[in-house]
Write a protein that holds these residues in place. Structure first.
Motif, PDB file in Angstrom:
ATOM      1  N   ILE A   1       0.723  -0.931   0.148  1.00 28.63           N
ATOM      2  CA  ILE A   1       0.010  -0.073   0.291  1.00 28.63           C
ATOM      3  C   ILE A   1       1.043   1.122   0.010  1.00 28.63           C
ATOM      4  CG2 ILE A   1      -1.713   1.154   1.267  1.00 28.63           C
ATOM      5  CD1 ILE A   1      -2.554  -1.367   2.426  1.00 28.63           C
ATOM      6  N   LEU A   2       0.831   2.159  -0.845  1.00 34.08           N
ATOM      7  CA  LEU A   2       1.379   3.404  -1.087  1.00 34.08           C
ATOM      8  C   LEU A   2       1.129   4.108   0.080  1.00 34.08           C
ATOM      9  CD1 LEU A   2       0.367   4.207  -4.551  1.00 34.08           C
ATOM     10  CD2 LEU A   2       2.574   3.145  -3.651  1.00 34.08           C
ATOM     11  N   PRO A   3       2.168   5.026   0.495  1.00 29.67           N
ATOM     12  CA  PRO A   3       1.977   5.790   1.898  1.00 29.67           C
ATOM     13  C   PRO A   3       0.864   6.980   1.724  1.00 29.67           C
ATOM     14  CG  PRO A   3       4.292   5.847   1.305  1.00 29.67           C
ATOM     15  CD  PRO A   3       3.506   5.080  -0.056  1.00 29.67           C
ATOM     16  N   ALA A   4       0.470   7.277   0.574  1.00 30.68           N
ATOM     17  CA  ALA A   4      -0.645   8.250   0.745  1.00 30.68           C
ATOM     18  C   ALA A   4      -2.061   7.345   0.583  1.00 30.68           C
ATOM     19  CB  ALA A   4      -0.866   8.809  -0.786  1.00 30.68           C
ATOM     20  N   ASP A   5      -2.113   6.262   0.287  1.00 28.41           N
ATOM     21  CA  ASP A   5      -3.112   5.463   0.273  1.00 28.41           C
ATOM     22  C   ASP A   5      -3.153   4.810   1.887  1.00 28.41           C
ATOM     23  OD1 ASP A   5      -3.738   5.510  -2.401  1.00 28.41           O
ATOM     24  OD2 ASP A   5      -3.220   3.505  -2.897  1.00 28.41           O
ATOM     25  N   ARG A   6      -1.969   4.601   2.461  1.00 32.23           N
ATOM     26  CA  ARG A   6      -2.135   4.190   3.846  1.00 32.23           C
ATOM     27  C   ARG A   6      -2.624   5.399   4.923  1.00 32.23           C
ATOM     28  NH1 ARG A   6       3.490   2.738   5.073  1.00 32.23           N
ATOM     29  NH2 ARG A   6       3.032   1.967   3.191  1.00 32.23           N
ATOM     30  N   GLU A   7      -2.378   6.494   4.532  1.00 26.48           N
ATOM     31  CA  GLU A   7      -2.807   7.923   5.174  1.00 26.48           C
ATOM     32  C   GLU A   7      -4.507   7.860   4.845  1.00 26.48           C
ATOM     33  OE1 GLU A   7      -0.651  11.050   4.081  1.00 26.48           O
ATOM     34  OE2 GLU A   7       1.224  10.306   4.802  1.00 26.48           O
ATOM     35  N   ALA A   8      -4.761   7.666   3.738  1.00 28.89           N
ATOM     36  CA  ALA A   8      -6.225   7.790   3.433  1.00 28.89           C
ATOM     37  C   ALA A   8      -6.950   6.788   4.325  1.00 28.89           C
ATOM     38  CB  ALA A   8      -6.667   7.530   2.142  1.00 28.89           C
ATOM     39  N   ARG A   9      -6.501   5.597   4.377  1.00 29.25           N
ATOM     40  CA  ARG A   9      -7.145   4.476   5.183  1.00 29.25           C
ATOM     41  C   ARG A   9      -7.150   4.628   6.565  1.00 29.25           C
ATOM     42  NH1 ARG A   9      -5.741  -1.548   3.140  1.00 29.25           N
ATOM     43  NH2 ARG A   9      -6.435  -1.371   1.220  1.00 29.25           N
ATOM     44  N   ALA A  10      -6.093   5.175   7.266  1.00 29.86           N
ATOM     45  CA  ALA A  10      -5.818   5.634   8.585  1.00 29.86           C
ATOM     46  C   ALA A  10      -7.043   6.553   8.818  1.00 29.86           C
ATOM     47  CB  ALA A  10      -4.602   6.073   8.952  1.00 29.86           C
ATOM     48  N   ALA A  11      -7.250   7.491   7.973  1.00 30.91           N
ATOM     49  CA  ALA A  11      -8.232   8.605   8.046  1.00 30.91           C
ATOM     50  C   ALA A  11      -9.517   8.192   8.648  1.00 30.91           C
ATOM     51  CB  ALA A  11      -8.290   9.702   7.229  1.00 30.91           C
TER      52      ALA A  11
END
Length: 119
Positions: A83-93
């Protein structure tokens, strides 16, 4: 996977995959495109391994085969989507909403960076 001097990551991974999916033996080179480690080598750290498949069909089949694989348990390996870092951040949100929905008995999951809740 622990790193070894002068390792052939591709060969190591292919051996593991052949144990999980022996029916791929005659077409392994046309199933897995490339294999490599992520990042720079550091002392006392083991880098993750990335596998790229020639077709999504093969990736999905391997994931299905590894879910309850005795080989994976024996070798202590697991397979997951990178998972790309940007996608990981979106998931965390949106994780708190996904978690709450699951606890309420609803079906909640991620597909890429997007979370879905079925009521």
């Amino acid at each position: 996977m622990k790193e070894q001097e002068n390792e052939s990551m591709r060969e190591r991974v292919l051996q593991i995959v052949l144990k999980i999916a022996p029916h791929w033996a005659d077409k392994m080179d046309s199933v897995i495109d490339s294999v490599h480690r992520l990042g720079k080598r550091e002392e006392a750290k083991h880098r993750q391994v990335i596998m790229q498949f020639t077709m999504r069909h093969y990736r999905d089949e391997l994931w299905r085969l590894t879910k309850r694989s005795a080989v994976c348990k024996e070798l202590n390996v697991s397979f997951a989507e990178h998972i790309l870092p940007a996608d990981r951040e979106a998931r965390a949100a949106v994780w708190p909403q996904i978690k709450q929905a699951r606890e309420a008995g609803q079906q909640a999951y991620f597909r890429g960076p997007t979370g879905y809740i079925n009521e």
